[in-house]
Design a protein around this motif. Structure first.
Motif, PDB file in Angstrom:
ATOM      1  N   SER A 275      50.727   3.796 -47.206  1.00 13.38           N
ATOM      2  CA  SER A 275      50.533   2.358 -47.248  1.00 13.38           C
ATOM      3  C   SER A 275      51.708   1.680 -47.957  1.00 13.38           C
ATOM      4  O   SER A 275      52.221   0.655 -47.504  1.00 13.38           O
ATOM      5  CB  SER A 275      49.217   2.046 -47.954  1.00 13.38           C
ATOM      6  OG  SER A 275      49.039   0.682 -48.125  1.00 13.38           O
ATOM      7  N   GLY A 276      52.138   2.289 -49.052  1.00 12.58           N
ATOM      8  CA  GLY A 276      53.275   1.733 -49.763  1.00 12.58           C
ATOM      9  C   GLY A 276      54.524   1.732 -48.902  1.00 12.58           C
ATOM     10  O   GLY A 276      55.274   0.755 -48.866  1.00 12.58           O
ATOM     11  N   GLU A 277      54.715   2.841 -48.180  1.00 16.47           N
ATOM     12  CA  GLU A 277      55.883   2.941 -47.304  1.00 16.47           C
ATOM     13  C   GLU A 277      55.832   1.848 -46.237  1.00 16.47           C
ATOM     14  O   GLU A 277      56.831   1.187 -45.954  1.00 16.47           O
ATOM     15  CB  GLU A 277      55.906   4.318 -46.646  1.00 16.47           C
ATOM     16  CG  GLU A 277      57.108   4.553 -45.771  1.00 16.47           C
ATOM     17  CD  GLU A 277      56.890   5.708 -44.808  1.00 16.47           C
ATOM     18  OE1 GLU A 277      56.084   6.594 -45.120  1.00 16.47           O
ATOM     19  OE2 GLU A 277      57.509   5.692 -43.734  1.00 16.47           O
ATOM     20  N   ALA A 278      54.624   1.668 -45.673  1.00 18.58           N
ATOM     21  CA  ALA A 278      54.485   0.643 -44.636  1.00 18.58           C
ATOM     22  C   ALA A 278      54.833  -0.723 -45.197  1.00 18.58           C
ATOM     23  O   ALA A 278      55.577  -1.492 -44.583  1.00 18.58           O
ATOM     24  CB  ALA A 278      53.059   0.651 -44.095  1.00 18.58           C
ATOM     25  N   GLY A 279      54.316  -1.013 -46.398  1.00 23.22           N
ATOM     26  CA  GLY A 279      54.578  -2.312 -47.002  1.00 23.22           C
ATOM     27  C   GLY A 279      56.055  -2.517 -47.244  1.00 23.22           C
ATOM     28  O   GLY A 279      56.613  -3.574 -46.931  1.00 23.22           O
TER      29      GLY A 279
ATOM     30  N   SER B  23      57.433  -7.980 -32.553  1.00 24.05           N
ATOM     31  CA  SER B  23      57.772  -6.581 -32.269  1.00 24.05           C
ATOM     32  C   SER B  23      58.068  -6.344 -30.797  1.00 24.05           C
ATOM     33  O   SER B  23      57.494  -5.469 -30.167  1.00 24.05           O
ATOM     34  CB  SER B  23      56.690  -5.619 -32.758  1.00 24.05           C
ATOM     35  OG  SER B  23      55.519  -5.733 -32.006  1.00 24.05           O
ATOM     36  N   ALA B  24      58.979  -7.152 -30.265  1.00 28.88           N
ATOM     37  CA  ALA B  24      59.451  -6.909 -28.910  1.00 28.88           C
ATOM     38  C   ALA B  24      60.685  -6.017 -28.977  1.00 28.88           C
ATOM     39  O   ALA B  24      61.475  -6.139 -29.908  1.00 28.88           O
ATOM     40  CB  ALA B  24      59.799  -8.234 -28.235  1.00 28.88           C
ATOM     41  N   VAL B  25      60.830  -5.118 -28.027  1.00 25.59           N
ATOM     42  CA  VAL B  25      62.030  -4.291 -27.952  1.00 25.59           C
ATOM     43  C   VAL B  25      63.207  -5.233 -27.742  1.00 25.59           C
ATOM     44  O   VAL B  25      63.093  -6.175 -26.972  1.00 25.59           O
ATOM     45  CB  VAL B  25      61.910  -3.302 -26.772  1.00 25.59           C
ATOM     46  CG1 VAL B  25      63.182  -2.495 -26.600  1.00 25.59           C
ATOM     47  CG2 VAL B  25      60.720  -2.389 -27.001  1.00 25.59           C
ATOM     48  N   PRO B  26      64.346  -5.063 -28.375  1.00 23.99           N
ATOM     49  CA  PRO B  26      64.812  -3.993 -29.266  1.00 23.99           C
ATOM     50  C   PRO B  26      64.546  -4.237 -30.748  1.00 23.99           C
ATOM     51  O   PRO B  26      65.272  -3.686 -31.562  1.00 23.99           O
ATOM     52  CB  PRO B  26      66.299  -3.983 -28.974  1.00 23.99           C
ATOM     53  CG  PRO B  26      66.615  -5.402 -28.682  1.00 23.99           C
ATOM     54  CD  PRO B  26      65.407  -5.995 -28.050  1.00 23.99           C
TER      55      PRO B  26
ATOM     56  N   MET C  76      61.297  -1.420 -33.971  1.00 23.46           N
ATOM     57  CA  MET C  76      61.286  -0.110 -34.625  1.00 23.46           C
ATOM     58  C   MET C  76      60.356  -0.035 -35.828  1.00 23.46           C
ATOM     59  O   MET C  76      59.915   1.044 -36.185  1.00 23.46           O
ATOM     60  CB  MET C  76      62.705   0.316 -35.004  1.00 23.46           C
ATOM     61  CG  MET C  76      63.518  -0.641 -35.805  1.00 23.46           C
ATOM     62  SD  MET C  76      63.677  -2.216 -35.017  1.00 23.46           S
ATOM     63  CE  MET C  76      65.189  -2.843 -35.612  1.00 23.46           C
ATOM     64  N   TRP C  77      60.014  -1.157 -36.425  1.00 24.90           N
ATOM     65  CA  TRP C  77      59.141  -1.090 -37.599  1.00 24.90           C
ATOM     66  C   TRP C  77      57.690  -0.872 -37.205  1.00 24.90           C
ATOM     67  O   TRP C  77      56.888  -0.379 -37.992  1.00 24.90           O
ATOM     68  CB  TRP C  77      59.257  -2.370 -38.420  1.00 24.90           C
ATOM     69  CG  TRP C  77      58.959  -3.618 -37.642  1.00 24.90           C
ATOM     70  CD1 TRP C  77      59.845  -4.339 -36.900  1.00 24.90           C
ATOM     71  CD2 TRP C  77      57.705  -4.277 -37.507  1.00 24.90           C
ATOM     72  NE1 TRP C  77      59.214  -5.400 -36.320  1.00 24.90           N
ATOM     73  CE2 TRP C  77      57.898  -5.397 -36.678  1.00 24.90           C
ATOM     74  CE3 TRP C  77      56.426  -4.039 -38.016  1.00 24.90           C
ATOM     75  CZ2 TRP C  77      56.866  -6.260 -36.337  1.00 24.90           C
ATOM     76  CZ3 TRP C  77      55.407  -4.899 -37.678  1.00 24.90           C
ATOM     77  CH2 TRP C  77      55.633  -6.001 -36.847  1.00 24.90           C
ATOM     78  N   THR C  78      57.334  -1.242 -35.983  1.00 23.48           N
ATOM     79  CA  THR C  78      55.916  -1.334 -35.622  1.00 23.48           C
ATOM     80  C   THR C  78      55.141  -0.020 -35.791  1.00 23.48           C
ATOM     81  O   THR C  78      54.115  -0.017 -36.469  1.00 23.48           O
ATOM     82  CB  THR C  78      55.777  -1.842 -34.183  1.00 23.48           C
ATOM     83  OG1 THR C  78      56.767  -2.832 -33.969  1.00 23.48           O
ATOM     84  CG2 THR C  78      54.421  -2.418 -33.947  1.00 23.48           C
ATOM     85  N   PRO C  79      55.589   1.103 -35.196  1.00 25.74           N
ATOM     86  CA  PRO C  79      54.761   2.308 -35.319  1.00 25.74           C
ATOM     87  C   PRO C  79      54.557   2.734 -36.766  1.00 25.74           C
ATOM     88  O   PRO C  79      53.438   3.081 -37.158  1.00 25.74           O
ATOM     89  CB  PRO C  79      55.549   3.361 -34.542  1.00 25.74           C
ATOM     90  CG  PRO C  79      56.421   2.599 -33.630  1.00 25.74           C
ATOM     91  CD  PRO C  79      56.761   1.334 -34.335  1.00 25.74           C
ATOM     92  N   ASP C  80      55.608   2.684 -37.575  1.00 25.35           N
ATOM     93  CA  ASP C  80      55.481   3.119 -38.963  1.00 25.35           C
ATOM     94  C   ASP C  80      54.526   2.223 -39.737  1.00 25.35           C
ATOM     95  O   ASP C  80      53.685   2.697 -40.489  1.00 25.35           O
ATOM     96  CB  ASP C  80      56.855   3.102 -39.637  1.00 25.35           C
ATOM     97  CG  ASP C  80      57.761   4.159 -39.069  1.00 25.35           C
ATOM     98  OD1 ASP C  80      57.224   5.108 -38.464  1.00 25.35           O
ATOM     99  OD2 ASP C  80      58.982   4.038 -39.213  1.00 25.35           O
TER     100      ASP C  80
END
Lengths: 492, 207
Positions: free
Chosen positions: A163-167, A228-231, A234-238
């Motif tokens: 959770s911390g990483e995500a934040g 979160s549109a490509v490109p 990249m943050w979205t999945p994490d």
């Protein structure tokens, strides 16, 4: 300046801010023990705010009487449609939260932080401001209010490293996106001499200079980050994987709606005179999101990551509606948004109901093997959502894809529509993998745990909307979406 | 004439102290040079007639930010020799960034020379009140036309505060440490707190 009519227009935001402040005091004195009551009160506030916008939504608001605070905000049907969706999604995020935070998956904390509902309320205020922004300054402030609450919400399980990483990831990349957006806005301000959408639009007529074009590209990039549109995905999945599941459900619905609606407003109201300049950018983002969302999801084992890719994929279809750049496309986009929110809330509510014996949540494909035997109701609900996300005909997900493709093809963008349809077939693979794992694999482990009535209500409602019965909704939904899209184009 | 002299004076010191920020080996000196740069930039702002921004520079940047830097620099134990060790390895990246900045500068100069750029208000909005000092003008806009944005900024700061507390506040464990009781401390009398002893020579004191 007489602000009375303006205050009447932003009454929902006033109500939400005020209840946020009061509930903050309650949270300060009551502590986390009062978390559940605060969540109920916050849902009630959101519900009342939703009721306040019903008349405007029903009769339609547009033109000069929808302008508030001297043109800083524009509370038209388009904004109201989005607000209604946002409030619904926020209520859902509040309903599913207490049970999650009480479960062992919440780590050592085991209680909902009393600030969680307060943050959701302030986030809703920010999103309401975003969708009704009619000036770059109000746009940025609304966006920042939403983002800031999102960063905190993502990290709210502070003893959980994921959770911390995500934040942290969300914060760093979100700040970068805000910087890009601000830079674009400053360029546009410099080249047009105004921050109001109308003023910038007036300044962007004729041949656009390189500087102004840079501004357009930067603003669109910053907004693409938020949806979160490509490109810029990249943050979205994490973030989706690391954030607590109710927060992920919130992220994939309300802020998405707000950011998409904001992007549409900026595209049409600010860059409306320069459609050729942004249409190809949005079209590229749409197709890239559809394709990457479909391909990226294939190897995923974690269901939250998979739903993150699914949301990227869906954003692609929504942007496809935007890229058509006419009323029909905008209306299709709104219809898609509504159905996407229903499907998202349903899927996440179902995920939150899958628990191991000790009450911790199941999150991977291995955990849901043979779910049709152990928890048939949830398995069937998930089947509905997954088939709907894949766009398989009797379900409402098909209708949403259908309206978008219809708009695309009627606008003569046949090739793009064809690419999108082909990519959606790739996407169907992993949605159907869900079904295969749930229905044809040997059951693994015990899936138990009581689910509260809130989850069942949400799951049932979402399944009902997505099921073929949802087609009864479509005439009124389409009428509302058409009205909203028309109010957006009134400025043109 | 006097303006020109003042301008070149301030500008030269800004540039020189900015160079010294980078050149000085001691990070504390760097911060002190930075403060000098801020002061002289404030002087430039005064020359431009933007006295409010000049005051902001002194109060906010010198008074708060630079002092904060100073504290941070003094508290961090940074080995600068180790930091400089990677110079040759990172040089290409540094050069690339420098190249980009140079290109931006050239672009800016080119854009300026191209002319035709009218920064201002083509639609007539936000015209500055003519005979007001700039504090009055800013205030009139900030608390009049843009009051609602000002209030939203307040909410954003509130959310930042909530966030900081939510993410870092540790509720004290019950019984882990006694709470400070101010009333008890104040009501304590000298007779309760001190005792007189007259120990014999060569013997310790029992307390």
């Amino acid at each position: 300046m007489d602000f009375a009519p303006s205050f009447a227009l932003v009454l929902p935001e006033l109500l939400l801010s005020f209840s946020g402040l009061v509930l903050l005091l309650v949270a300060a004195w009551g502590g986390d023990k009062a978390g559940r009551q605060i969540a109920i009160a916050a849902s009630a506030a959101l519900f009342v705010a939703g009721l306040l916008i019903v008349p405007g939504l029903h009769f339609g608001t547009e033109g000069p009487e929808s302008l508030a605070f001297g043109g800083l905000f524009k509370v038209d049907s388009f904004a109201l449609f989005a607000k209604a969706l946002i409030y619904l999604a926020a209520i859902a995020a509040l309903m599913i939260a207490p049970a999650f935070f009480a479960s062992p998956s919440a780590g050592t904390e085991r209680a909902m932080r009393a600030e969680y509902p307060v943050l959701i309320l302030f986030s809703s205020v920010g999103m309401g401001l975003m969708v009704s922004a009619s000036d770059f300054m109000s746009l940025y402030l609304g966006l920042e209010l939403t983002s800031l609450t999102s960063y905190v919400l993502a990290a709210i399980l502070r003893r959980d490293t994921r959770s911390g990483e995500a934040g942290l990831k969300y914060f760093v990349l979100g700040a970068l996106a805000s910087g890009i957006l601000l830079y674009g806005m400053s360029l546009l301000y410099g080249f047009t001499g105004g921050t109001g959408f109308a003023a910038v639009r007036a300044g962007l007529t004729g041949e656009m200079g390189t500087g102004a074009l840079f501004g357009v590209v930067f603003v669109l990039s910053g907004l693409a980050f938020k949806i979160s549109a490509v490109p810029f995905h990249m943050w979205t999945p994490d973030v989706y994987e690391g954030a607590p599941t109710p927060v992920t459900a919130f992220f994939s619905t309300a802020p998405k709606v707000a950011a998409v609606v904001l992007t549409a407003r900026v595209a049409f109201e600010v860059f409306g005179g320069q459609v050729a300049a942004w249409q190809q950018i949005v079209m590229f983002m749409a197709l890239a999101s559809i394709i990457f969302g479909a391909l990226g999801a294939i190897g995923q084992e974690n269901l939250k990551r998979l739903l993150a890719y699914s949301s990227i994929n869906n954003i692609g279809f929504i942007l496809l509606g935007l890229a058509v750049a006419n009323t029909q496309g905008a209306s299709a986009m709104l219809i898609y948004l509504f159905i996407y929110v229903a499907m998202s809330i349903g899927s996440f509510a179902a995920l939150l109901m899958l628990r191991a014996e000790d009450g911790s949540l199941y999150e991977t494909f291995a955990d849901i093997r043979g779910l049709s035997v152990t928890r048939p109701a949830i398995a069937w609900a998930l089947l509905i959502f997954m088939f709907s996300l894949a766009g398989i005909p009797p379900l409402l997900g098909f209708y949403s894809k259908f309206v978008v493709f219809q708009a695309t093809i009627e606008a003569g963008l046949v090739a793009f529509g064809a690419i999108a349809i082909a990519a959606s077939v790739i996407g169907a693979f992993y949605y159907i993998k869900f079904v295969k794992v749930m229905f044809f694999d040997e059951p693994a482990g015990v899936v138990t745990g009581k689910s509260g009535p809130a989850h069942w209500v949400l799951l049932g409602l979402a399944a009902l909307i997505v099921s073929p019965l949802g087609y009864f909704l479509t005439p009124s939904l389409a009428a509302l979406a058409d009205k909203a899209a028309a109010s957006l184009f009134l400025a043109v | 004439m006097i303006q020109a002299i003042a301008f070149y004076f301030f500008a030269a010191i800004v540039v020189a102290s900015a160079v010294m920020v980078i050149w000085s080996r001691n990070p504390v000196h760097s911060v002190l040079w930075l403060i000098l740069a801020f002061f002289n930039a404030a002087g430039l702002m005064v020359l431009l007639g933007a006295e409010f921004i000049a005051m902001l520079l002194v109060i906010v940047y010198v008074g708060a930010v630079a002092v904060l830097f100073l504290f941070v620099v003094m508290m961090l134990d940074i080995d600068f020799a180790a930091m400089r060790a990677g110079f040759s390895r990172n040089a290409p990246l540094g050069l690339a960034i420098a190249g980009i900045l140079l290109a931006e500068l050239l672009l800016a100069v080119g854009a300026y020379n191209a002319g035709g750029l009218t920064l201002g208000t083509p639609d007539g909005t936000a015209v500055q009140a003519a005979d007001a000092t700039n504090i009055e003008a800013l205030g009139a806009l900030l608390y009049g036309r843009y009051i609602v944005l000002f209030e939203i900024a307040g909410i954003i700061l509130l959310v930042a505060m909530i966030g900081a507390i939510v993410l870092t506040f540790q509720p004290p464990k019950p019984g882990a440490r006694a709470r400070q009781d101010v009333g008890k401390q104040i009501s304590r009398r000298p007779e309760e707190a001190t005792v007189m002893k007259s120990p014999p020579v060569g013997q310790g004191v029992e307390l």
